[in-house]
Design an enzyme around this catalytic site. Structure first.
Site, mmCIF file in Angstrom:
data_model
loop_
_atom_site.group_PDB
_atom_site.id
_atom_site.type_symbol
_atom_site.label_atom_id
_atom_site.label_comp_id
_atom_site.label_asym_id
_atom_site.label_seq_id
_atom_site.Cartn_x
_atom_site.Cartn_y
_atom_site.Cartn_z
ATOM 1 N N ARG A 76 0.785 -1.046 0.050
ATOM 2 C CA ARG A 76 -0.115 0.198 0.192
ATOM 3 C C ARG A 76 0.706 1.145 0.224
ATOM 4 N NH1 ARG A 76 -2.701 -3.419 3.593
ATOM 5 N NH2 ARG A 76 -4.674 -4.362 2.821
ATOM 6 N N GLU A 79 2.585 -8.352 12.884
ATOM 7 C CA GLU A 79 2.057 -8.729 13.778
ATOM 8 C C GLU A 79 1.300 -10.435 13.424
ATOM 9 O OE1 GLU A 79 -0.121 -5.550 11.641
ATOM 10 O OE2 GLU A 79 1.918 -6.315 12.148
#
Length: 201
Positions: free
Chosen positions: A86, A123
């Site tokens: 992104r 994560e």
């Protein structure tokens, strides 16, 4: 400076967003963020920034805000680095406005030629990130751009890659920050997130 293609009636709105994080412009952008519970894994509140890009006014506000954050702190930037994937939505636009080059950092196996490589702990798991060795010249001053900072693992790896390639990482800017995760503490350069949002369900 607001680009000439922005309609006259929107220019003050966009200018405000470049001057103060808590202005009408940024509040408007915030209303477009969509939250999705338990995605991509249980317990995660996913903050979706794609609706911003469906709104040309909101997108212009973000581009101007990021540009202002960079230039107010570092008038000279040689390279804007965007993170897979992104960061590629913002990096080339900012590089064009800053009259500098754009360089991607990608996951392993996506870039041709000789690459520097660093492991990134995220994560959701681990990635190997790469940058082309020839993309950054020794001493280049580099700004990093991405959509979001969570635990900070990807941005930390980006800083390491830029240094390995001979560049000088200056700062990172993101659209969304998740301050509860304190990811900015591990990155190694100042991190500026435009919209601080919650991270958990």
């Amino acid at each position: 400076k607001v680009p000439s293609h922005v309609p006259v009636q929107l220019r003050n709105f966009v200018k405000m967003a470049a001057q103060d994080q808590k202005d009408e412009g940024m509040e408007y952008v915030k209303t477009l963020i969509e939250s999705h519970e338990n995605f991509p894994i249980p317990g995660v509140l996913f903050q979706d920034m794609f609706p911003i890009l469906r709104d040309p006014v909101a997108a212009e506000i973000i581009y101007n805000r990021m540009q202002s954050l960079i230039t107010s702190r570092h008038p000279k930037v040689d390279v804007v680095v965007g993170l897979d994937a992104r960061g590629f939505l913002f990096g080339p636009v900012l590089a064009s406005r800053l009259a500098c080059s754009f360089v991607p950092i990608r996951k392993k196996g996506k870039l041709p030629g000789e690459c520097e490589q660093v492991s990134s702990i995220k994560e959701y798991g681990e990635d190997i990130l790469e940058i082309q060795k020839s993309a950054i010249k020794p001493g280049d001053k580099v700004a990093i751009v991405d959509d979001l900072i969570a635990t900070g693992g990807t941005l930390k790896a980006a800083v390491e890659l830029i240094k390995k390639a001979g560049g000088e990482p200056l700062l990172a800017t993101c659209v969304i920050g998740l301050p509860a995760l304190e990811g900015e503490k591990k990155v190694g350069v100042p991190v500026y997130a435009l919209l601080p949002l919650p991270a958990g369900c």
